[in-house]
Design a protein around this motif. Structure first.
Motif, PDB file in Angstrom:
ATOM      1  N   GLU A   1       0.832  -1.193   0.000  1.00  0.00           N
ATOM      2  CA  GLU A   1       0.000   0.000   0.000  1.00  0.00           C
ATOM      3  C   GLU A   1       0.873   1.252   0.000  1.00  0.00           C
ATOM      4  OE1 GLU A   1      -3.263   0.685  -0.107  1.00  0.00           O
ATOM      5  OE2 GLU A   1      -3.712  -1.395  -0.516  1.00  0.00           O
ATOM      6  N   PRO A   2       0.733   2.145  -0.987  1.00  0.00           N
ATOM      7  CA  PRO A   2       1.533   3.366  -1.009  1.00  0.00           C
ATOM      8  C   PRO A   2       1.135   4.304   0.125  1.00  0.00           C
ATOM      9  CG  PRO A   2      -0.155   3.425  -2.723  1.00  0.00           C
ATOM     10  CD  PRO A   2      -0.214   2.063  -2.117  1.00  0.00           C
ATOM     11  N   LEU A   3       2.125   5.003   0.680  1.00  0.00           N
ATOM     12  CA  LEU A   3       1.841   5.973   1.728  1.00  0.00           C
ATOM     13  C   LEU A   3       1.126   7.185   1.161  1.00  0.00           C
ATOM     14  CD1 LEU A   3       5.244   5.830   3.642  1.00  0.00           C
ATOM     15  CD2 LEU A   3       3.098   4.687   4.229  1.00  0.00           C
ATOM     16  N   ASP A   4       1.361   7.472  -0.101  1.00  0.00           N
ATOM     17  CA  ASP A   4       0.752   8.610  -0.776  1.00  0.00           C
ATOM     18  C   ASP A   4      -0.285   8.074  -1.753  1.00  0.00           C
ATOM     19  OD1 ASP A   4       0.039  10.772  -2.292  1.00  0.00           O
ATOM     20  OD2 ASP A   4       2.078  11.419  -2.765  1.00  0.00           O
ATOM     21  N   ASP A   5      -1.574   8.363  -1.475  1.00  0.00           N
ATOM     22  CA  ASP A   5      -2.646   7.826  -2.303  1.00  0.00           C
ATOM     23  C   ASP A   5      -2.583   8.296  -3.748  1.00  0.00           C
ATOM     24  OD1 ASP A   5      -3.629   6.430  -0.209  1.00  0.00           O
ATOM     25  OD2 ASP A   5      -5.288   7.767   0.226  1.00  0.00           O
ATOM     26  N   SER A   6      -1.823   9.352  -4.032  1.00  0.00           N
ATOM     27  CA  SER A   6      -1.775   9.882  -5.395  1.00  0.00           C
ATOM     28  C   SER A   6      -0.676   9.219  -6.232  1.00  0.00           C
ATOM     29  CB  SER A   6      -1.531  11.394  -5.365  1.00  0.00           C
ATOM     30  OG  SER A   6      -0.237  11.676  -4.873  1.00  0.00           O
ATOM     31  N   TYR A   7       0.068   8.280  -5.636  1.00  0.00           N
ATOM     32  CA  TYR A   7       1.218   7.715  -6.346  1.00  0.00           C
ATOM     33  C   TYR A   7       1.078   6.208  -6.528  1.00  0.00           C
ATOM     34  CZ  TYR A   7       5.855   6.181  -7.602  1.00  0.00           C
ATOM     35  OH  TYR A   7       6.900   5.597  -8.265  1.00  0.00           O
ATOM     36  N   SER A   8       1.500   5.724  -7.675  1.00  0.00           N
ATOM     37  CA  SER A   8       1.639   4.298  -7.938  1.00  0.00           C
ATOM     38  C   SER A   8       2.932   4.077  -8.701  1.00  0.00           C
ATOM     39  CB  SER A   8       0.464   3.781  -8.763  1.00  0.00           C
ATOM     40  OG  SER A   8       0.772   2.513  -9.329  1.00  0.00           O
ATOM     41  N   SER A   9       3.637   2.989  -8.382  1.00  0.00           N
ATOM     42  CA  SER A   9       4.860   2.667  -9.115  1.00  0.00           C
ATOM     43  C   SER A   9       4.589   2.438 -10.595  1.00  0.00           C
ATOM     44  CB  SER A   9       5.522   1.424  -8.509  1.00  0.00           C
ATOM     45  OG  SER A   9       5.988   1.681  -7.208  1.00  0.00           O
ATOM     46  N   LEU A  10       3.353   2.061 -10.930  1.00  0.00           N
ATOM     47  CA  LEU A  10       3.005   1.744 -12.314  1.00  0.00           C
ATOM     48  C   LEU A  10       2.508   2.959 -13.091  1.00  0.00           C
ATOM     49  CD1 LEU A  10       1.199  -1.669 -11.786  1.00  0.00           C
ATOM     50  CD2 LEU A  10       3.569  -1.262 -12.440  1.00  0.00           C
ATOM     51  N   LEU A  11       2.701   4.130 -12.544  1.00  0.00           N
ATOM     52  CA  LEU A  11       2.235   5.353 -13.207  1.00  0.00           C
ATOM     53  C   LEU A  11       2.767   5.472 -14.634  1.00  0.00           C
ATOM     54  CD1 LEU A  11       1.956   8.837 -11.616  1.00  0.00           C
ATOM     55  CD2 LEU A  11       3.157   8.621 -13.774  1.00  0.00           C
ATOM     56  N   CYS A  12       4.039   5.145 -14.850  1.00  0.00           N
ATOM     57  CA  CYS A  12       4.624   5.294 -16.187  1.00  0.00           C
ATOM     58  C   CYS A  12       3.954   4.370 -17.195  1.00  0.00           C
ATOM     59  CB  CYS A  12       6.132   5.063 -16.151  1.00  0.00           C
ATOM     60  SG  CYS A  12       6.650   3.456 -15.504  1.00  0.00           S
TER      61      CYS A  12
ATOM     62  N   ASP B   1       0.741   3.327 -16.989  1.00  0.00           N
ATOM     63  CA  ASP B   1      -0.572   3.908 -17.247  1.00  0.00           C
ATOM     64  C   ASP B   1      -0.457   5.064 -18.234  1.00  0.00           C
ATOM     65  OD1 ASP B   1      -3.494   4.119 -16.293  1.00  0.00           O
ATOM     66  OD2 ASP B   1      -2.755   6.165 -16.033  1.00  0.00           O
ATOM     67  N   PHE B   2       0.564   5.888 -18.042  1.00  0.00           N
ATOM     68  CA  PHE B   2       0.793   7.026 -18.936  1.00  0.00           C
ATOM     69  C   PHE B   2       1.101   6.535 -20.352  1.00  0.00           C
ATOM     70  CE2 PHE B   2       3.587  10.120 -20.977  1.00  0.00           C
ATOM     71  CZ  PHE B   2       2.842  11.283 -20.849  1.00  0.00           C
ATOM     72  N   ALA B   3       1.971   5.531 -20.474  1.00  0.00           N
ATOM     73  CA  ALA B   3       2.343   5.012 -21.793  1.00  0.00           C
ATOM     74  C   ALA B   3       1.131   4.474 -22.530  1.00  0.00           C
ATOM     75  CB  ALA B   3       3.399   3.917 -21.640  1.00  0.00           C
TER      76      ALA B   3
ATOM     77  N   SER C   1       2.481   6.231 -26.038  1.00  0.00           N
ATOM     78  CA  SER C   1       3.860   6.697 -26.192  1.00  0.00           C
ATOM     79  C   SER C   1       4.732   5.841 -25.284  1.00  0.00           C
ATOM     80  CB  SER C   1       3.963   8.172 -25.804  1.00  0.00           C
ATOM     81  OG  SER C   1       5.281   8.632 -25.890  1.00  0.00           O
ATOM     82  N   TYR C   2       5.540   4.967 -25.881  1.00  0.00           N
ATOM     83  CA  TYR C   2       6.192   3.910 -25.124  1.00  0.00           C
ATOM     84  C   TYR C   2       7.708   4.074 -25.003  1.00  0.00           C
ATOM     85  CZ  TYR C   2       1.656   1.760 -25.934  1.00  0.00           C
ATOM     86  OH  TYR C   2       0.293   1.523 -25.977  1.00  0.00           O
ATOM     87  N   ARG C   3       8.264   5.159 -25.504  1.00  0.00           N
ATOM     88  CA  ARG C   3       9.712   5.345 -25.470  1.00  0.00           C
ATOM     89  C   ARG C   3      10.090   6.599 -24.699  1.00  0.00           C
ATOM     90  NH1 ARG C   3      13.103   6.716 -30.825  1.00  0.00           N
ATOM     91  NH2 ARG C   3      11.912   8.627 -30.530  1.00  0.00           N
TER      92      ARG C   3
ATOM     93  N   ASN D   1       1.108  15.740 -13.768  1.00  0.00           N
ATOM     94  CA  ASN D   1       0.574  14.489 -13.244  1.00  0.00           C
ATOM     95  C   ASN D   1      -0.524  13.988 -14.161  1.00  0.00           C
ATOM     96  OD1 ASN D   1      -0.386  12.352 -11.758  1.00  0.00           O
ATOM     97  ND2 ASN D   1      -0.153  13.406  -9.802  1.00  0.00           N
ATOM     98  N   PRO D   2      -0.302  12.876 -14.894  1.00  0.00           N
ATOM     99  CA  PRO D   2      -1.305  12.397 -15.824  1.00  0.00           C
ATOM    100  C   PRO D   2      -2.519  11.766 -15.159  1.00  0.00           C
ATOM    101  CG  PRO D   2       0.506  10.857 -15.721  1.00  0.00           C
ATOM    102  CD  PRO D   2       0.902  12.036 -14.899  1.00  0.00           C
ATOM    103  N   ASN D   3      -2.410  11.399 -13.911  1.00  0.00           N
ATOM    104  CA  ASN D   3      -3.523  10.752 -13.234  1.00  0.00           C
ATOM    105  C   ASN D   3      -3.310  10.830 -11.737  1.00  0.00           C
ATOM    106  OD1 ASN D   3      -5.572   9.176 -12.259  1.00  0.00           O
ATOM    107  ND2 ASN D   3      -5.231   7.491 -13.668  1.00  0.00           N
ATOM    108  N   LYS D   4      -3.888  11.819 -11.107  1.00  0.00           N
ATOM    109  CA  LYS D   4      -3.630  12.076  -9.694  1.00  0.00           C
ATOM    110  C   LYS D   4      -4.236  11.019  -8.778  1.00  0.00           C
ATOM    111  CE  LYS D   4      -3.100  17.084 -10.096  1.00  0.00           C
ATOM    112  NZ  LYS D   4      -3.580  18.400  -9.653  1.00  0.00           N
ATOM    113  N   SER D   5      -5.179  10.242  -9.305  1.00  0.00           N
ATOM    114  CA  SER D   5      -5.854   9.274  -8.448  1.00  0.00           C
ATOM    115  C   SER D   5      -5.456   7.833  -8.760  1.00  0.00           C
ATOM    116  CB  SER D   5      -7.368   9.408  -8.607  1.00  0.00           C
ATOM    117  OG  SER D   5      -7.749   9.139  -9.942  1.00  0.00           O
TER     118      SER D   5
END
Length: 287
Positions: A98-109, A111-113, A118-120, A174-178
């Motif tokens: 569980e992340p300490l910061d609800d706005s962050y996920s390690s998989l953010l990149c 989700d953005f890609a 855009s994968y590079r 931030n492409p997705n704050k939630s």
């Protein structure tokens, strides 16, 4: 032609693999393929092209490719200047804390890609050096297998993804704050299975408890674990069985019952299919 689905054969409870500094030529690359795992590809040298999700990318030194699970892709290295690259494969469950910061996920990149198609990323120092050092550290942990090496690899992966995510946030906002890696109902289900693998869990009762449809539960579960519910439960039961075989003198029939198997025959069959040996042979060979 239908894309090839790449299989993985490592430890299902530690869904992580790394191919480090491999030389890539066209004749040893897969055709169009996909897989459940998330992938990072870092290029040290050479050149070529990379086909990802209907787009061609130039492939050159310093490039980092972020490939979400189940994304069709294939690489075409230049045979005169072959690619030297490292590829990292992992399931999202590798990062399930569980992340300490609800706005962050390690998989953010990832989700953005996927959202931006855009994968590079073209890395510059210091992130190039950070990436290369992280990959070296992962390989060292695997080779040395010191106490806690699984946790070390998880932490290195999270730290590397954090640096990549910060670069993306700096360049794009931030492409997705939630964004959250997994919904709370799925985290609760995984914790229940981890703590009590002997219980008679089923897809239908897990979905009912989570208040979601069975099909939705199954889809999210597979995205996070790359396994279906029954295979995941059996893998967890095997962990308990191996611990009891090595750490207790309990009769194997008793162990079968404690691990949730109705009959010793069923336990023997599942244990041998997953480990290659019977419980008795496993216990004997360990001593």
């Amino acid at each position: 032609m239908k894309p090839f689905r790449k299989p993985f054969f490592g430890d299902p409870l530690f869904p992580f693999e790394i191919n480090h500094k491999n030389i890539k030529k066209q004749d040893n690359e897969l055709p169009d393929h996909l897989h459940d795992r998330y992938e990072l590809v870092y290029v040290y040298q050479g050149k070529g092209t990379f086909f990802i999700d209907n787009t061609w990318y130039e492939k050159k030194s310093g490039d980092l490719f972020i490939i979400p699970g189940n994304t069709i892709h294939h690489s075409l290295p230049d045979n005169d200047d072959p690619i030297v690259s490292s590829a990292l494969y992992f399931a999202p469950t590798l990062l399930t804390t569980e992340p300490l910061d609800d706005s962050y996920s390690s998989l953010l990149c990832y989700d953005f890609a996927r959202k931006k198609k855009s994968y590079r990323l073209e890395l510059q120092d210091p992130l190039k050096s950070i990436t290369e050092a992280a990959l070296e550290d992962m390989v060292k942990e695997i080779e040395e297998r010191r106490t806690g090496y699984h946790e070390a690899i998880r932490l290195i992966t999270c730290q590397l993804l954090l640096q990549i995510n910060r670069l993306i946030l700096t360049e794009n906002g931030n492409p997705n704050k939630s964004l959250r890696m997994a919904p709370s109902w799925m985290m609760e289900a995984l914790e229940q299975i981890d703590e009590h693998p002997e219980l008679d869990f089923s897809l239908s009762n897990l979905a009912e408890h989570a208040n979601v449809s069975a099909s939705h539960f199954s889809r999210v579960f597979r995205q996070l674990t790359t396994m279906n519910v029954s295979n995941y439960i059996n893998a967890k039961r095997m962990i308990r069985a191996k611990e009891m075989l090595l750490q207790t003198e309990d009769n194997i029939n008793v162990i079968a019952e404690h691990c949730g198997y109705d009959t010793p025959t069923h336990f023997y069959r599942v244990f041998k299919s997953l480990t290659g040996v019977t419980p008795s042979v496993y216990r004997k060979n360990a001593f």
